[in-house]
Design an enzyme around this catalytic site. Structure first.
Site, PDB file in Angstrom:
ATOM      1  N   CYS A   1       0.648   4.411   7.054  1.00 27.98           N
ATOM      2  CA  CYS A   1       0.041   4.188   8.381  1.00 27.98           C
ATOM      3  C   CYS A   1       1.001   3.341   9.236  1.00 27.98           C
ATOM      4  O   CYS A   1       1.291   2.190   8.889  1.00 27.98           O
ATOM      5  CB  CYS A   1      -1.305   3.486   8.216  1.00 27.98           C
ATOM      6  SG  CYS A   1      -2.339   4.229   6.926  1.00 27.98           S
TER       7      CYS A   1
ATOM      8  N   CYS B   1       0.372  -0.377  10.239  1.00 31.34           N
ATOM      9  CA  CYS B   1      -0.192  -1.326   9.269  1.00 31.34           C
ATOM     10  C   CYS B   1       0.829  -2.248   8.617  1.00 31.34           C
ATOM     11  O   CYS B   1       1.798  -1.790   7.996  1.00 31.34           O
ATOM     12  CB  CYS B   1      -0.949  -0.563   8.188  1.00 31.34           C
ATOM     13  SG  CYS B   1      -1.814  -1.703   7.083  1.00 31.34           S
TER      14      CYS B   1
ATOM     15  N   ARG C   1     -18.031  -2.510  17.529  1.00 29.18           N
ATOM     16  CA  ARG C   1     -17.351  -3.788  17.256  1.00 29.18           C
ATOM     17  C   ARG C   1     -16.066  -3.942  18.059  1.00 29.18           C
ATOM     18  O   ARG C   1     -15.175  -3.082  17.997  1.00 29.18           O
ATOM     19  CB  ARG C   1     -17.053  -3.931  15.764  1.00 29.18           C
ATOM     20  CG  ARG C   1     -16.382  -5.297  15.466  1.00 29.18           C
ATOM     21  CD  ARG C   1     -16.246  -5.605  13.976  1.00 29.18           C
ATOM     22  NE  ARG C   1     -17.500  -5.476  13.311  1.00 29.18           N
ATOM     23  CZ  ARG C   1     -17.731  -4.610  12.330  1.00 29.18           C
ATOM     24  NH1 ARG C   1     -16.773  -3.826  11.899  1.00 29.18           N
ATOM     25  NH2 ARG C   1     -18.916  -4.531  11.774  1.00 29.18           N
TER      26      ARG C   1
ATOM     27  N   CYS D   1     -16.992  -8.588   4.876  1.00 27.73           N
ATOM     28  CA  CYS D   1     -16.254  -7.327   4.713  1.00 27.73           C
ATOM     29  C   CYS D   1     -15.007  -7.564   3.874  1.00 27.73           C
ATOM     30  O   CYS D   1     -14.166  -8.386   4.240  1.00 27.73           O
ATOM     31  CB  CYS D   1     -15.818  -6.790   6.071  1.00 27.73           C
ATOM     32  SG  CYS D   1     -17.164  -6.609   7.222  1.00 27.73           S
TER      33      CYS D   1
ATOM     34  N   CYS E   1     -19.776  -5.291   3.004  1.00 28.37           N
ATOM     35  CA  CYS E   1     -19.015  -4.131   3.481  1.00 28.37           C
ATOM     36  C   CYS E   1     -17.708  -4.117   2.713  1.00 28.37           C
ATOM     37  O   CYS E   1     -17.153  -5.179   2.404  1.00 28.37           O
ATOM     38  CB  CYS E   1     -18.747  -4.277   4.982  1.00 28.37           C
ATOM     39  SG  CYS E   1     -17.698  -2.960   5.629  1.00 28.37           S
TER      40      CYS E   1
ATOM     41  N   CYS F   1       0.841  -1.196   0.000  1.00 30.81           N
ATOM     42  CA  CYS F   1       0.000   0.000   0.000  1.00 30.81           C
ATOM     43  C   CYS F   1       0.879   1.250   0.000  1.00 30.81           C
ATOM     44  O   CYS F   1       1.878   1.318   0.717  1.00 30.81           O
ATOM     45  CB  CYS F   1      -0.906  -0.009   1.231  1.00 30.81           C
ATOM     46  SG  CYS F   1      -2.022   1.397   1.275  1.00 30.81           S
TER      47      CYS F   1
ATOM     48  N   CYS G   1     -19.277   2.668   8.488  1.00 31.15           N
ATOM     49  CA  CYS G   1     -18.546   1.900   9.499  1.00 31.15           C
ATOM     50  C   CYS G   1     -17.260   2.690   9.746  1.00 31.15           C
ATOM     51  O   CYS G   1     -16.432   2.825   8.847  1.00 31.15           O
ATOM     52  CB  CYS G   1     -18.238   0.509   8.961  1.00 31.15           C
ATOM     53  SG  CYS G   1     -17.162  -0.451  10.046  1.00 31.15           S
TER      54      CYS G   1
HETATM   55  N1  SAM Z   1      -6.589   0.646   2.949  1.00 34.11           N
HETATM   56  C1  SAM Z   1      -7.853   0.930   3.434  1.00 34.11           C
HETATM   57  C2  SAM Z   1      -7.863   2.037   4.449  1.00 34.11           C
HETATM   58  O1  SAM Z   1      -6.929   2.203   5.208  1.00 34.11           O
HETATM   59  O2  SAM Z   1      -8.851   2.778   4.475  1.00 34.11           O
HETATM   60  C3  SAM Z   1      -8.583  -0.266   3.986  1.00 34.11           C
HETATM   61  C4  SAM Z   1      -7.840  -1.345   4.757  1.00 34.11           C
HETATM   62  S1  SAM Z   1      -7.140  -0.869   6.323  1.00 34.11           S
HETATM   63  C5  SAM Z   1      -6.136  -2.241   6.712  1.00 34.11           C
HETATM   64  C6  SAM Z   1      -8.512  -0.895   7.436  1.00 34.11           C
HETATM   65  C7  SAM Z   1      -8.268  -0.547   8.866  1.00 34.11           C
HETATM   66  O3  SAM Z   1      -7.624  -1.612   9.538  1.00 34.11           O
HETATM   67  C8  SAM Z   1      -7.389   0.641   9.181  1.00 34.11           C
HETATM   68  O4  SAM Z   1      -8.057   1.849   9.051  1.00 34.11           O
HETATM   69  C9  SAM Z   1      -7.003   0.380  10.617  1.00 34.11           C
HETATM   70  O5  SAM Z   1      -7.912   1.042  11.480  1.00 34.11           O
HETATM   71  C10 SAM Z   1      -7.130  -1.132  10.761  1.00 34.11           C
HETATM   72  N2  SAM Z   1      -5.801  -1.724  11.030  1.00 34.11           N
HETATM   73  C11 SAM Z   1      -4.793  -1.879  10.163  1.00 34.11           C
HETATM   74  N3  SAM Z   1      -3.706  -2.423  10.740  1.00 34.11           N
HETATM   75  C12 SAM Z   1      -4.036  -2.628  12.039  1.00 34.11           C
HETATM   76  C13 SAM Z   1      -3.345  -3.152  13.159  1.00 34.11           C
HETATM   77  N4  SAM Z   1      -2.075  -3.554  13.078  1.00 34.11           N
HETATM   78  N5  SAM Z   1      -3.984  -3.218  14.343  1.00 34.11           N
HETATM   79  C14 SAM Z   1      -5.278  -2.794  14.441  1.00 34.11           C
HETATM   80  N6  SAM Z   1      -5.978  -2.287  13.424  1.00 34.11           N
HETATM   81  C15 SAM Z   1      -5.377  -2.189  12.229  1.00 34.11           C
HETATM   82 FE1  SF4 Z   2      -2.824   1.124   3.378  1.00 36.91          FE
HETATM   83 FE2  SF4 Z   2      -2.812  -0.141   5.683  1.00 36.91          FE
HETATM   84 FE3  SF4 Z   2      -3.058   2.501   5.663  1.00 36.91          FE
HETATM   85 FE4  SF4 Z   2      -5.099   0.939   4.739  1.00 36.91          FE
HETATM   86  S1  SF4 Z   2      -4.318   1.062   6.819  1.00 36.91           S
HETATM   87  S2  SF4 Z   2      -4.244   2.792   3.793  1.00 36.91           S
HETATM   88  S3  SF4 Z   2      -3.907  -0.758   3.864  1.00 36.91           S
HETATM   89  S4  SF4 Z   2      -1.262   1.326   4.944  1.00 36.91           S
END
Ligand code: SAM
Ligand code: SF4
Ligand code: DTB
Length: 365
Positions: free
Chosen positions: A75, A78, A278, A115, A146, A71, A206
């Protein structure tokens, strides 16, 4: 830390459990809820919960990563960010038939919502066409749908809604103040814009966040304040406990006290009385008592199935055993309106297949 010396007799526990739904909670008011004696907070949350929901029903969603890894966003929590080396390979968008197969299995295992998540900043045109078809096919199985695909503009949101998508997940993640410590490649305002586009398109929202990222107690209150400002409140509010993934900048962040996590669930329940809250990522690392307390605090939705997107979730058998121990049951979704939705989705899916067949024939001619 909450003020432990507070005399619980000063807390009014006879408040109306169905107060007017508010969007104007002040930060100080929210912090005061966080600081209630634990038992008082839990009692209030239970009162509100019971006034709006069957207290023993838990909505069950299953997650599938339809496009994993690489990606462009940064973040810090992530595992799928291309900025960090977490050992995760880059995968292409899954084929529609494979997604439908997984959705069928999720339904058979007892999920009511499916989802689908993609590691995108936002969907590209050709991907959007594919995911729209996925929505129709999954919905035709009788599941709620979702998706979480990153940012969407109003046109993309409208098209997803037209395809029959029920919920769009896009998290605010943390407070506006702490946000810059977590993500730099998209702004808080970008996230709010996406949520507005989703709402305007008529989909259910959500949105929630992650706790345990090193934020201060005030940030947890401020995150909830942002969510509560959304009008209407998000129908679904995922509260994630950070899953610390090796290779991410947050792999060594200090653990959040599970009781602070439970407090946040209880406050979310009080602030957003009609929303499903949730108990989201992080259950794999939680003991049963913590999860039971989360349900007592008003959580009434979980992710169900052995994986979240890329990390582990409790095995289905373990969750079934936990539900049995606690006397919980999966929330049913079947209403006439839902069944009508399913039939419409089936009709749309067939129509789209026919359109696509025509499209491809024309292109090959
Ligand atoms: N890329 C898209 C986005 O960020 O909008 C969708 C997928 S992203 C993985 C969805 C959500 O997963 C993130 O907004 C975050 O809140 C949650 N998430 C990701 N990594 C995580 C982690 N290590 N622990 C807890 N929640 C996590
Ligand atoms: Fe990309 Fe992970 Fe951020 Fe979603 S949460 S935008 S998958 S880096
Ligand atoms: C949400 O709030 N949590 C889910 C879902 N929405 C998409 C994702 C959790 C991801 C946890 C890390 C992983 O498995 O990759």
């Amino acid at each position: 830390m909450p003020a432990k010396s507070q005399d619980s007799t000063t807390v009014d526990l006879n408040l109306d459990p169905r107060p007017e739904v508010r969007h104007d909670w002040r930060l100080e008011e929210i912090e005061a809820l966080f600081e209630l004696p634990f038992n008082d907070l839990m009692f209030r949350a239970q009162q509100v919960h019971r006034a709006h929901f069957d207290p023993n029903a838990v909505q069950v969603s299953t997650l599938l990563s339809i496009k994993t890894g690489a990606c462009p966003e940064d973040c810090k929590y992530c595992p799928q960010s291309g900025h960090y080396n977490t050992g995760l390979g880059k995968e292409k968008l899954l084929e529609i038939d494979k997604v439908v197969e997984q959705a069928k299995a999720a339904k058979e295992a007892g999920a009511s919502r499916f989802c689908m998540g993609a590691a995108w900043r936002s969907p590209r045109e050709r991907d959007l066409r594919v995911v729209m078809e996925m929505v129709g096919r999954v919905k035709a199985l009788g599941l709620e749908t979702c998706m979480t695909l990153g940012m969407v503009d109003s046109d993309q949101a409208s098209r997803l809604a037209e395809a029959g998508l029920d919920y769009y997940n896009h998290n605010l993640d943390t407070s506006p103040e702490y946000y810059g410590e977590v993500i730099t490649t998209r702004s808080y305002a970008d996230r709010l814009d996406t949520l507005a586009n989703v709402r305007e398109a008529g989909m259910k929202v959500c949105s929630g966040g992650i706790l345990g990222m090193g934020e201060a107690p005030r940030d947890r209150a401020a995150l909830l304040q942002q969510l509560v400002r959304l009008q209407p409140h998000p129908e679904s509010v995922p509260i994630n406990m950070l899953v610390k993934v090796p290779g991410t900048p947050m792999e060594n962040v200090e653990d959040l006290d599970p009781l602070e996590f439970i407090r946040a669930i209880a406050v979310a329940r009080i602030l957003m009385p009609q929303s499903h809250v949730r108990l989201s990522a992080g259950r794999e690392q939680m003991d049963e008592s913590t999860q039971a307390m989360a349900f007592l605090a008003g959580a009434n939705s979980i992710f169900y199935g052995d994986t979240l997107l890329t990390t582990g979730n409790p095995q289905i058998e373990r969750d079934r055993a936990l539900f049995d121990k606690l006397g919980l049951h999966p929330e049913q979704r079947a209403t006439q309106a839902d069944e009508a939705d399913t039939e419409t989705a089936l009709a749309h899916a067939i129509q789209r297949q026919q359109d696509d067949a025509l499209f491809y024939d024309a292109a090959q001619a």
